[in-house]
Design a protein around this motif. Structure first.
Motif, short mmCIF file in Angstrom:
data_model
loop_
_atom_site.label_atom_id
_atom_site.label_comp_id
_atom_site.label_asym_id
_atom_site.label_seq_id
_atom_site.Cartn_x
_atom_site.Cartn_y
_atom_site.Cartn_z
N TRP A 51 1.25 -0.96 -0.09
CA TRP A 51 -0.40 0.30 -0.29
C TRP A 51 0.95 1.43 -0.14
O TRP A 51 -0.06 2.38 0.18
CB TRP A 51 -1.19 0.32 1.21
CG TRP A 51 -1.11 -1.30 1.55
CD1 TRP A 51 -1.56 -2.34 0.26
CD2 TRP A 51 -2.35 -2.38 2.50
NE1 TRP A 51 -2.30 -3.84 1.42
CE2 TRP A 51 -2.78 -3.30 2.71
CE3 TRP A 51 -2.59 -1.21 3.84
CZ2 TRP A 51 -3.16 -3.85 3.61
CZ3 TRP A 51 -3.11 -1.33 4.96
CH2 TRP A 51 -3.55 -3.11 5.18
N ASP A 109 7.76 6.02 9.89
CA ASP A 109 6.44 4.60 9.75
C ASP A 109 5.21 5.05 9.77
O ASP A 109 5.13 6.19 11.21
CB ASP A 109 7.60 3.69 9.49
CG ASP A 109 7.41 2.89 10.64
OD1 ASP A 109 6.79 3.51 11.49
OD2 ASP A 109 8.99 2.31 10.97
N GLY A 110 4.79 4.63 9.44
CA GLY A 110 2.91 4.67 9.74
C GLY A 110 2.71 3.97 11.66
O GLY A 110 2.31 4.85 12.62
N SER A 111 3.80 3.02 11.92
CA SER A 111 3.46 2.70 13.26
C SER A 111 4.39 3.86 14.13
O SER A 111 3.40 4.22 15.37
CB SER A 111 4.64 1.71 13.61
OG SER A 111 4.46 0.04 12.80
N TYR A 143 -6.33 -1.38 12.50
CA TYR A 143 -4.58 -1.85 12.84
C TYR A 143 -4.11 -1.20 12.46
O TYR A 143 -4.59 0.06 11.62
CB TYR A 143 -4.27 -2.73 11.30
CG TYR A 143 -3.06 -3.21 11.44
CD1 TYR A 143 -2.73 -3.95 12.16
CD2 TYR A 143 -2.58 -2.19 10.92
CE1 TYR A 143 -1.04 -4.07 12.35
CE2 TYR A 143 -1.04 -2.65 10.78
CZ TYR A 143 -0.70 -3.63 11.50
OH TYR A 143 1.33 -3.55 11.47
N HIS A 144 -3.17 -0.44 13.52
CA HIS A 144 -2.95 0.95 13.46
C HIS A 144 -1.16 0.60 13.49
O HIS A 144 -0.06 1.35 13.55
CB HIS A 144 -3.51 1.39 14.92
CG HIS A 144 -4.60 1.96 14.73
ND1 HIS A 144 -4.56 2.91 13.88
CD2 HIS A 144 -5.86 1.64 15.63
CE1 HIS A 144 -6.29 3.25 13.93
NE2 HIS A 144 -6.34 2.41 14.39
N GLU A 213 -8.83 4.76 11.75
CA GLU A 213 -8.52 4.43 10.35
C GLU A 213 -9.66 4.45 9.26
O GLU A 213 -10.86 4.48 9.96
CB GLU A 213 -8.42 2.70 10.01
CG GLU A 213 -7.23 2.36 10.40
CD GLU A 213 -7.78 0.56 9.83
OE1 GLU A 213 -6.66 0.10 9.28
OE2 GLU A 213 -8.09 0.22 11.06
N ASP A 247 -6.03 7.74 11.93
CA ASP A 247 -4.89 7.13 11.13
C ASP A 247 -4.83 7.23 9.72
O ASP A 247 -5.87 6.03 9.26
CB ASP A 247 -5.01 5.77 12.10
CG ASP A 247 -4.05 4.75 11.22
OD1 ASP A 247 -2.88 5.33 9.88
OD2 ASP A 247 -3.49 3.95 11.93
N VAL A 249 -2.37 6.26 7.65
CA VAL A 249 -1.29 5.71 6.99
C VAL A 249 -1.67 4.95 5.67
O VAL A 249 -1.14 5.74 4.77
CB VAL A 249 -0.77 4.97 7.79
CG1 VAL A 249 -0.08 4.46 7.82
CG2 VAL A 249 -0.40 5.70 8.83
N LYS A 276 2.89 5.71 5.10
CA LYS A 276 3.31 4.79 3.12
C LYS A 276 3.45 5.87 1.66
O LYS A 276 4.30 5.95 0.83
CB LYS A 276 1.72 3.86 2.89
CG LYS A 276 1.91 3.03 4.18
CD LYS A 276 0.67 2.19 3.99
CE LYS A 276 0.27 1.19 5.46
NZ LYS A 276 1.85 0.06 5.18
C1 LIG Z 1 -3.92 2.38 9.10
C2 LIG Z 1 -2.29 1.58 9.28
N1 LIG Z 1 -1.82 2.26 10.62
C3 LIG Z 1 -0.43 2.03 10.88
C4 LIG Z 1 0.68 1.18 10.45
C5 LIG Z 1 1.51 0.89 10.23
O1 LIG Z 1 2.55 1.17 9.36
P1 LIG Z 1 3.61 0.27 9.02
O2 LIG Z 1 4.05 -0.15 8.50
O3 LIG Z 1 4.76 2.29 8.42
O4 LIG Z 1 4.56 0.71 10.49
C6 LIG Z 1 -0.22 0.18 8.85
C7 LIG Z 1 0.45 -0.14 7.87
O5 LIG Z 1 -0.02 -1.39 7.47
C8 LIG Z 1 -1.68 0.62 8.53
O6 LIG Z 1 -2.62 0.37 7.64
#
Ligand SMILES: Cc1ncc(COP(=O)(O)O)c(C=O)c1O
Length: 430
Positions: A51, A109-111, A143-144, A213, A247, A249, A276
């Motif tokens: 993604w 990154d997303g996390s 999921y985050h 999300e 979120d 991401v 992302k």
């Molecule tokens: C909505 C959402 N938040 C956070 C994340 C985490 O992102 P990352 O994998 O870049 O740490 C993701 C990853 O798929 C995600 O879909």
């Protein structure tokens, strides 16, 4: 020795049971929506490399911006220093973000973008006279990310199991799911809103933030839910002084046909997480955006009142240059319109798959098209692997989420390519 044999000796892959996983694909190049394998075979990247890939792989304008920036300023610490790319990118992001945002905190990154938002929420309340607001509310199926805080607010899944003693308790709201066109449906959310009211009555005063999300839950199964629910949630959280963390991401940067999914529901979050697609999928970079009234609570004489958080590669100049180039590509190539065109194509094409005996439901939002099969559960890996293998043999890379098959191609993919991809998927169904 082949690349895969060498890989087998030294690499530990993410989300992979190495004892049973098929050998990994040897990818040596990529262009547009296509990956090129070591034997010269081309494979369509129907999931945008987890993604991330927004503007097509190795877009010349992004590649040139990266090369140019790397030659001028590769990296500099971001505490006590600044650089043109970080400032210009923040200015651009604030122009396109939902109204109200005025500050950009970079991370990797997303996390990490989510961890930053969670920590900001707690410290904001502590410094705003509400130290008791220390809990979070989240959505069922959310999921985050995979760091401890991000896992805590995500719905527990098998892979977070070993860490459950480390995860803090989080309230979870049921969501009114929508099938078919995610933007068209008027779904009855009475039961979910009643549950929301009960939760807020019981726990409202101890909540720091609710994290969502917006409109589409990705890793939880590409679940779409009613915009009206999101609007009401945003309104009720605001009335009670609870921050709303969006979120985005996965949904950010046009994936859903709007720059940010929040804009479909006409809501303004208090904290916005992006990653992302920010760099077009070329380099890791993330940000958490906040409004001035949150930022101001961190100003004062004491360093302890500041947000004492940061990563070595915060605001990496090469990644910022990639992100700026990506935003130019998005504008110049009309990628939002392209996402909307993909939405239209799904609307015309996916419902016919309901005739297939294995297909339970279909749904779509912007560039994301989803087919949910009957029966097999999230962890029927054998079924998913077989499907994945059949598609791969015919030049299409997908990664089903259990019974959920989906495509989320680069926004530069054209409708003709997508048509061909779904022909392959439908012919590969059991
Ligand atoms: C909505 C959402 N938040 C956070 C994340 C985490 O992102 P990352 O994998 O870049 O740490 C993701 C990853 O798929 C995600 O879909």
């Amino acid at each position: 020795m082949s690349l895969q044999a060498r890989d087998h000796k030294v690499i530990w892959h993410p989300f992979t049971q190495a004892a049973t996983a098929p050998v990994p694909l040897p990818v040596v190049a990529a262009k547009g929506s296509w990956l090129e394998l070591a034997d010269g075979k081309r494979v369509f990247d129907a999931i945008s490399s987890w993604w991330t890939c927004l503007s097509g792989h190795s877009h010349p304008a992004i590649v040139a911006a990266i090369a140019d920036q790397a030659a001028r300023l590769d990296h500099v610490l971001f505490a006590g220093c600044t650089h043109p790319g970080a400032v210009e990118l923040a200015e651009r992001l604030l122009e396109i973000a939902p109204t109200g945002m005025s500050r950009v905190f970079y991370s990797d990154d997303g996390s990490t973008a989510v961890e930053v938002a969670l920590k900001l929420a707690i410290q904001y309340h502590a410094q705003n006279g509400h130290p008791g607001r220390q809990r979070f509310l989240a959505l069922a199926g959310g999921y985050h990310g995979d760091t401890i805080g991000a896992m805590s607010v995500g719905d527990p899944v098998d892979f977070s199991g070993p860490f459950s003693p480390l995860l803090w308790p989080v309230g979870r709201l049921p969501v009114p799911l929508v099938h078919g066109d995610a933007l068209a449906g008027n779904v009855d959310c009475t039961a979910e809103l009643a549950e929301l009211d009960r939760t807020l009555d019981r726990h409202g005063d101890s909540l720091a933030a609710v994290i969502v999300e917006p409109l589409l839950q990705g890793a939880g199964g590409m679940r779409t839910y009613a915009p009206e629910f999101l609007r009401q949630l945003a309104k009720k959280a605001r009335e009670r002084g609870i921050l709303l963390i969006a979120d985005e991401v996965m949904t950010g940067f046009g994936r859903t046909g709007a720059m940010f999914a929040c804009q479909h529901a006409e809501i303004t979050p208090d904290l916005l997480c992006i990653a992302k697609g920010l760099t077009g999928g070329t380099l890791p970079l993330a940000a958490t955006m906040a409004p001035e009234w949150i930022y101001e609570r961190f100003l004062g004489d004491s360093a302890r009142q500041a947000f004492l958080h940061g990563h070595s590669f915060t605001a990496n100049p090469i990644a910022c240059a990639a992100a700026l180039a990506n935003l130019r590509v998005m504008r110049d190539e009309g990628l939002l319109n392209k996402a909307q065109a993909l939405h239209q194509w799904y609307a015309q094409s996916l419902p016919s798959l309901l005739d297939h005996p294995q297909v339970h439901r279909v749904r779509w939002l912007g560039s994301i098209g989803v087919v949910e099969l009957h029966g097999h559960g999230y962890h029927d890996a054998a079924q998913s692997t077989r499907l994945q293998r059949r598609c791969l043999d015919r030049g299409v890379l997908i990664r089903p989420l259990g019974p959920v098959l989906y495509t989320l191609p680069p926004l530069t993919a054209d409708v003709g390519e997508l048509r061909e991809v779904w022909r392959v998927i439908s012919e590969s169904l059991p």
